[in-house]
Design an enzyme around this catalytic site. Sequence first.
Site, mmCIF file in Angstrom:
data_model
loop_
_atom_site.group_PDB
_atom_site.id
_atom_site.type_symbol
_atom_site.label_atom_id
_atom_site.label_comp_id
_atom_site.label_asym_id
_atom_site.label_seq_id
_atom_site.Cartn_x
_atom_site.Cartn_y
_atom_site.Cartn_z
ATOM 1 N N LEU A 291 -15.070 -4.855 2.635
ATOM 2 C CA LEU A 291 -14.946 -3.268 2.439
ATOM 3 C C LEU A 291 -14.175 -2.761 1.395
ATOM 4 C CD1 LEU A 291 -15.946 -2.392 6.266
ATOM 5 C CD2 LEU A 291 -17.542 -2.183 4.372
ATOM 6 N N ARG A 292 -13.292 -3.744 0.851
ATOM 7 C CA ARG A 292 -12.196 -3.162 0.059
ATOM 8 C C ARG A 292 -12.959 -2.037 -1.170
ATOM 9 N NH1 ARG A 292 -9.333 -8.321 0.495
ATOM 10 N NH2 ARG A 292 -7.678 -8.129 1.702
ATOM 11 N N GLY A 293 -13.793 -2.789 -1.605
ATOM 12 C CA GLY A 293 -14.467 -2.068 -2.748
ATOM 13 C C GLY A 293 -14.788 -0.757 -2.503
#
Length: 357
Positions: A291-293
């Site tokens: 979920l970093r993006g």
Amino acid sequence: MTTTLQAPPKKNRRLVFPFTAIVGQEQMKLALLLNVIDPKIGGVMIMGDRGTGKSTTIRALADLLPEISVVAGDPFNSDPNDMEMMGEELREKVENNEHIDTVQKKVPMIDLPLGATEDRVCGTIDIEKALSEGVKAFEPGLLAKANRGILYVDEVNLLDDHLVDVLLDSAASGWNTVEREGISIRHPARFVLVGSGNPEEGELRPQLLDRFGMHAEIRTVKDPDLRVQIVEQRAEFDQDPQGFLANYDEQQKALQQKLVDAQNLLPQITIDYEIRVKVSEICSDLDVDGLRGDIVTNRAAKAIAAFEGRTEVTVDDIRRVMPLCLRHRLRKDPLESIDSGYKVEKAVDRVFGLDVE
């Protein structure tokens, strides 16, 4: 209780090429400015040809930033107004209402040399002194000096993977922990991590690359007129640095104030729920791991809105920052080249219905 002291006069301070005079390389400049507005974006990885002004731009950015208030004599550049980000000893002093002096100083810009050891980066504990005198004798490293500043690693793709991991961990958590022989020291290490390198010399592993918030790709300027302008500017600066800086003084002050205003406005920025859903839809469509993006895109979009003095994120903000936030997260195979941003732009246009076809 705190008192502010005047910083010692700057003797023979090295003159730095002004940030506002740098021509081109808009992607790199935007990524750096957004990370200054919100350091939680997670740093910038700048990949590109040699001699394209990477180091010059980063030093110019550090020089542009306004001075910060630090606790006098503190090795970690601690903020006197933020107890959450103080070392143990200093926090105890504040809690005991002891007198603390503060000084104004330039935002630190630390260069991490390629041959640096882990002790040099993280700091060391003097075990002998700790055992004989019963005190935690700590020799701060580069992470301590970089707190509240910029840590620049040139040729980061040639740095030992373990050290890159240490840097990324500190940048993400804001803390550095050194443990040795049962003794543990923890100190604040909140900084903007900027890595640069030449893709010809190899890329970072995808797992490490993914942890950089943004990825900017820069290329040698091809336009002959622009190249001449850059060469002439450099010659003018080298010949008369003071005069050259004076010409850009107003622009520098204006940009500095714009950054300060953006930092103050940032907490008020909102993103419409529909836009957030579409951001996550794009990340899912592009098969971005984790979920970093999503998180970084939201942060960067808020930062660009704050930079432009708006309180709501627009679709255009997403379109401008998303390639920088996602391009380096699309690579699954280490031998694959990093996307230029085209795939991300096409996905944004498709999901937001911006296709012209």
